[in-house]
Design a protein around this motif. Structure first.
Motif, PDB file in Angstrom:
ATOM      1  N   GLU A   1       0.836  -1.207   0.000  1.00  0.00           N
ATOM      2  CA  GLU A   1       0.000   0.000   0.000  1.00  0.00           C
ATOM      3  C   GLU A   1       0.867   1.252   0.000  1.00  0.00           C
ATOM      4  N   MET A   2       1.964   1.227   0.744  1.00  0.00           N
ATOM      5  CA  MET A   2       2.900   2.359   0.740  1.00  0.00           C
ATOM      6  C   MET A   2       3.463   2.585  -0.652  1.00  0.00           C
ATOM      7  N   PHE A   3       3.801   1.485  -1.308  1.00  0.00           N
ATOM      8  CA  PHE A   3       4.315   1.583  -2.674  1.00  0.00           C
ATOM      9  C   PHE A   3       3.291   2.265  -3.589  1.00  0.00           C
ATOM     10  N   CYS A   4       2.059   1.812  -3.519  1.00  0.00           N
ATOM     11  CA  CYS A   4       1.028   2.333  -4.415  1.00  0.00           C
ATOM     12  C   CYS A   4       0.772   3.819  -4.200  1.00  0.00           C
ATOM     13  N   LYS A   5       0.993   4.319  -2.997  1.00  0.00           N
ATOM     14  CA  LYS A   5       0.841   5.757  -2.766  1.00  0.00           C
ATOM     15  C   LYS A   5       1.831   6.554  -3.618  1.00  0.00           C
ATOM     16  N   MET A   6       3.000   5.987  -3.873  1.00  0.00           N
ATOM     17  CA  MET A   6       4.037   6.702  -4.615  1.00  0.00           C
ATOM     18  C   MET A   6       4.013   6.401  -6.115  1.00  0.00           C
ATOM     19  N   GLU A   7       3.748   5.143  -6.473  1.00  0.00           N
ATOM     20  CA  GLU A   7       3.873   4.768  -7.880  1.00  0.00           C
ATOM     21  C   GLU A   7       2.555   4.360  -8.518  1.00  0.00           C
ATOM     22  N   GLY A   8       1.447   4.488  -7.787  1.00  0.00           N
ATOM     23  CA  GLY A   8       0.122   4.332  -8.364  1.00  0.00           C
ATOM     24  C   GLY A   8      -0.418   2.927  -8.397  1.00  0.00           C
ATOM     25  N   ARG A   9       0.366   1.990  -8.853  1.00  0.00           N
ATOM     26  CA  ARG A   9      -0.118   0.621  -9.019  1.00  0.00           C
ATOM     27  C   ARG A   9       1.045  -0.336  -8.842  1.00  0.00           C
ATOM     28  N   HIS A  10       0.748  -1.484  -8.253  1.00  0.00           N
ATOM     29  CA  HIS A  10       1.750  -2.534  -8.068  1.00  0.00           C
ATOM     30  C   HIS A  10       1.304  -3.736  -8.885  1.00  0.00           C
ATOM     31  N   VAL A  11       2.160  -4.262  -9.741  1.00  0.00           N
ATOM     32  CA  VAL A  11       3.580  -4.056  -9.783  1.00  0.00           C
ATOM     33  C   VAL A  11       3.994  -3.262 -11.021  1.00  0.00           C
ATOM     34  N   HIS A  12       3.025  -2.859 -11.820  1.00  0.00           N
ATOM     35  CA  HIS A  12       3.311  -2.094 -13.035  1.00  0.00           C
ATOM     36  C   HIS A  12       2.893  -0.651 -12.789  1.00  0.00           C
ATOM     37  N   PRO A  13       3.835   0.231 -12.476  1.00  0.00           N
ATOM     38  CA  PRO A  13       3.496   1.593 -12.031  1.00  0.00           C
ATOM     39  C   PRO A  13       2.693   2.368 -13.077  1.00  0.00           C
ATOM     40  N   SER A  14       1.772   3.163 -12.595  1.00  0.00           N
ATOM     41  CA  SER A  14       0.949   3.985 -13.483  1.00  0.00           C
ATOM     42  C   SER A  14       1.338   5.455 -13.431  1.00  0.00           C
ATOM     43  N   THR A  15       2.256   5.831 -12.552  1.00  0.00           N
ATOM     44  CA  THR A  15       2.588   7.250 -12.393  1.00  0.00           C
ATOM     45  C   THR A  15       4.069   7.548 -12.599  1.00  0.00           C
ATOM     46  N   LEU A  16       4.837   6.603 -13.115  1.00  0.00           N
ATOM     47  CA  LEU A  16       6.259   6.848 -13.378  1.00  0.00           C
ATOM     48  C   LEU A  16       6.467   7.072 -14.866  1.00  0.00           C
ATOM     49  N   TYR A  17       7.143   8.153 -15.204  1.00  0.00           N
ATOM     50  CA  TYR A  17       7.421   8.478 -16.589  1.00  0.00           C
ATOM     51  C   TYR A  17       8.857   8.979 -16.699  1.00  0.00           C
ATOM     52  N   PRO A  18       9.450   8.908 -17.900  1.00  0.00           N
ATOM     53  CA  PRO A  18      10.715   9.633 -18.081  1.00  0.00           C
ATOM     54  C   PRO A  18      10.455  11.119 -17.897  1.00  0.00           C
ATOM     55  N   GLY A  19      11.274  11.753 -17.102  1.00  0.00           N
ATOM     56  CA  GLY A  19      11.078  13.169 -16.818  1.00  0.00           C
ATOM     57  C   GLY A  19      10.422  13.452 -15.486  1.00  0.00           C
ATOM     58  N   GLY A  20       9.929  12.416 -14.811  1.00  0.00           N
ATOM     59  CA  GLY A  20       9.314  12.668 -13.505  1.00  0.00           C
ATOM     60  C   GLY A  20       8.207  11.691 -13.182  1.00  0.00           C
ATOM     61  N   VAL A  21       7.241  12.155 -12.390  1.00  0.00           N
ATOM     62  CA  VAL A  21       6.144  11.304 -11.937  1.00  0.00           C
ATOM     63  C   VAL A  21       4.822  12.053 -12.082  1.00  0.00           C
ATOM     64  N   GLY A  22       3.738  11.285 -12.100  1.00  0.00           N
ATOM     65  CA  GLY A  22       2.401  11.872 -12.104  1.00  0.00           C
ATOM     66  C   GLY A  22       1.753  11.856 -10.748  1.00  0.00           C
ATOM     67  N   THR A  23       2.475  11.435  -9.737  1.00  0.00           N
ATOM     68  CA  THR A  23       1.963  11.393  -8.367  1.00  0.00           C
ATOM     69  C   THR A  23       1.698  12.809  -7.870  1.00  0.00           C
TER      70      THR A  23
END
Length: 597
Positions: free
Chosen positions: A191-213
């Motif tokens: 759950e802590m992970f999902c707060k930062m990267e959106g979805r486990h295990v395939h992140p939905s908020t990580l992009y080149p250039g930054g994050v959508g979090t």
């Protein structure tokens, strides 16, 4: 009867019995372990590691938009997909010439810290310790269990168990207290992970250039709340692991030889320092050494290099016993790196993957896994590095480098000190992981709970820095970029179970070549073109057998402990063929040691 040799070169005549465990895991290729065992002399005399699945990511990545690379390569693994996304973004950021905002880097670090805590916990306590639990020890080493019943647990005041056997019972699958508590902690850290990267295990908020979090204050306080709830378990896990592993050394003299191989460890570093990291290849040595897990290659206990440029240029992909066509005579994609250094034809930037399906022959071609090696110029050897399951190499490299110095983690040159604050039941503790005498099964497993503590400690540092930026109004999390017509990039990171690198070549704004190298090929590689066995093979081959059962009821627990100590992705399906084995009547001369070409 066959005449065989042991590591010392002397052996009495004995029968060799063929035994196999295939598959061990169905994640990232079906892993099979094929052995020849001398029961008279209680030793595994030969081992082959096989993989029966071809994945082909490096083939179908060609021609894709490079901005999609992180989302596609995340699907390489259903366990550590976020590590692939992160590493792919690192490679893209180098190719695009961009540096994400500082807050974005802290968010990525927080997500990856939670991933290490999640994965290492569920693997160690719900899979590794099945091999050390009361039920397994009773079935394979009843004499050891009887001694464990009589042995007080030295760190009982921390974890609460009176004897070593009590700890073993707590590891029993589905019923043991620690087994069940680990599942709860894994849910919390996920759950802590999902707060930062959106979805486990395939992140939905990580992009080149930054994050959508979205970086709200609540985001970080909720993460911190979850982190605090894990601390009692983490402190107790370290104490329980130390008690059980120290006991095994005492109860079974010589057990340090199980899974022992020459110290050949590789770590590619983790947790970028946004104060230093700009993702430029020209400065990679500087920002690599600024990582909060220090990259490095350790040979025979000595730090050979912690320079990411050297690490990158030394990579060689060998074929040997794998099912592929050689690409040595093709035109290279990259002849020189951005610093002007020549790039070898067997470097991942220049690799071409041409699969050649064929029948498995253990004396020739027998695996879909290639054989990554690191070329050590001083010795003119292609080293079969292993990751120590991830944590062993990370802690060893960080300790020797002595560069990490934060309020929560400090590398001393021969140890790593990890300070965890006061938690609900236990006071503040400073744990110290000390460089061990061996690289073996026990020490690979022992390092894992220490690295969970390491990740938790660094998470405190990252969350404090992130909250400081939010309070100061610095909430930017993304930097725009343009995809260049031509570029190269490389990303270096640590997947949960060890080294991870992504190597990218862009031409006409499309992917011309892309090769991800996770820890699985480093650890599970077959014999290379020099005949050097891979780390699984080398660690199992030549190890003694301590199981009390004979051939008719042999479980292979020491072999399984060794293979699992490398964290061979997630062995969620274990299928064993035991039977009575097959007696070999032909002459056999095994090969032992690291065999570095």
């Amino acid at each position: 009867m066959t005449q065989t040799e042991d590591r010392a070169g002397t052996r009495q005549p004995g029968q060799l019995v063929e035994m196999s465990w295939d598959p061990i895991t169905r994640i990232v290729g079906n892993l099979g372990i094929y052995t020849k065992i001398d029961f008279a002399n209680r030793e595994v005399v030969e081992c082959h590691s096989t993989s029966s699945i071809f994945r082909g990511y490096s083939v179908f990545m060609k021609g894709k938009d490079p901005r999609d690379a992180g989302f596609i390569t995340s699907r390489i693994c259903g366990i550590c997909g976020d590590n692939h996304t992160t590493c792919s973004n690192y490679a893209q950021q180098m190719a695009y010439g961009i540096k994400p905002p500082m807050l974005a880097e802290h968010i990525v670090n927080l997500g990856e810290a939670a991933e290490y805590m999640f994965d290492h916990t569920i693997f160690q306590d719900n899979l590794v310790f099945v091999d050390f639990c009361e039920a397994m020890v009773k079935a394979t080493n009843p004499g050891v269990l009887a001694r464990a019943e009589r042995t007080d647990a030295p760190r009982g005041e921390i974890h609460g168990y009176r004897t070593i056997a009590d700890i073993m019972r707590a590891f029993n699958p589905f019923e043991g207290e620690v087994y069940k508590e680990a599942l709860k902690v894994s849910r919390l850290t996920r759950e802590m992970f999902c707060k930062m990267e959106g979805r486990h295990v395939h992140p939905s908020t990580l992009y080149p250039g930054g994050v959508g979090t979205v970086p709200t204050p609540t985001l970080f306080t909720d993460y911190l709340s979850g982190l605090m709830k894990t601390l009692d378990f983490i402190k107790q896990a370290v104490a329980m692991n130390d008690d059980v592993f120290d006991f095994f050394y005492e109860a079974l003299p010589g057990y340090e030889e199980v899974g022992r191989r020459r110290v050949l460890l590789g770590c590619w570093g983790a947790f970028q320092d946004p104060e230093v990291c700009d993702y430029r290849y020209e400065t990679m040595n500087d920002w690599g050494k600024a990582m909060f897990v220090t990259p490095g290659i350790v040979v025979d206990g000595e730090l050979v290099t912690n320079n990411l440029v050297d690490i990158n240029l030394g990579m060689r992909i060998m074929l040997g016993s794998s099912y592929y066509e050689d690409w040595a005579n093709e035109e290279p994609f990259v002849t020189h790196d951005p610093l002007g250094n020549p790039v070898d034809m067997r470097h991942p930037w220049n690799q071409t993957t041409v699969p050649v399906p064929q029948k498995r022959k253990l004396d020739d071609k027998y695996s879909w896994v290639m054989s990554p090696r690191w070329y050590h110029q001083q010795s003119d050897q292609h080293l079969a590095l292993d990751t120590g399951g991830g944590p062993l190499a990370r802690l060893w490299s960080t300790a020797l480098s002595g560069l990490v110095d934060t309020p929560y983690v400090k590398a001393t040159g021969n140890s790593v000190r990890i300070t965890l604050p006061r938690s609900e039941k236990l006071p503040e503790q400073t744990l110290e992981w000390k460089i061990p005498r061996w690289s073996n099964t026990i020490e690979r497993d022992r390092a894992r709970p220490y690295f969970v503590a390491y990740a938790a400690a660094m998470a405190f540092d990252f969350v404090e820095k992130a909250m400081g930026l939010v309070r100061a109004g610095e909430v930017k999390t993304f930097e725009n970029f343009e995809v260049p017509d031509e570029a190269i990039g490389c990303g270096f990171h640590e997947a949960v179970r060890g080294v991870l690198s992504h190597h990218l070549v862009i031409k006409d704004k499309k992917i011309a070549n892309y090769h991800p190298y996770p820890p699985t090929p480093w650890n599970a590689s077959p014999r290379d073109s020099f005949g050097t066995p891979g780390p699984y093979e080398d660690a199992v081959q030549g190890q003694p057998i301590f199981e009390e059962n004979g051939p008719d009821d042999f479980k292979g627990v020491d072999i399984m402990r060794t293979v699992r100590s490398f964290d061979p992705c997630l062995p969620c399906g274990v299928h064993m063929y035991l039977g009575k084995g097959k007696e070999i009547t032909t002459m056999h001369t095994p090969t032992y040691g690291a065999g570095n070409g």
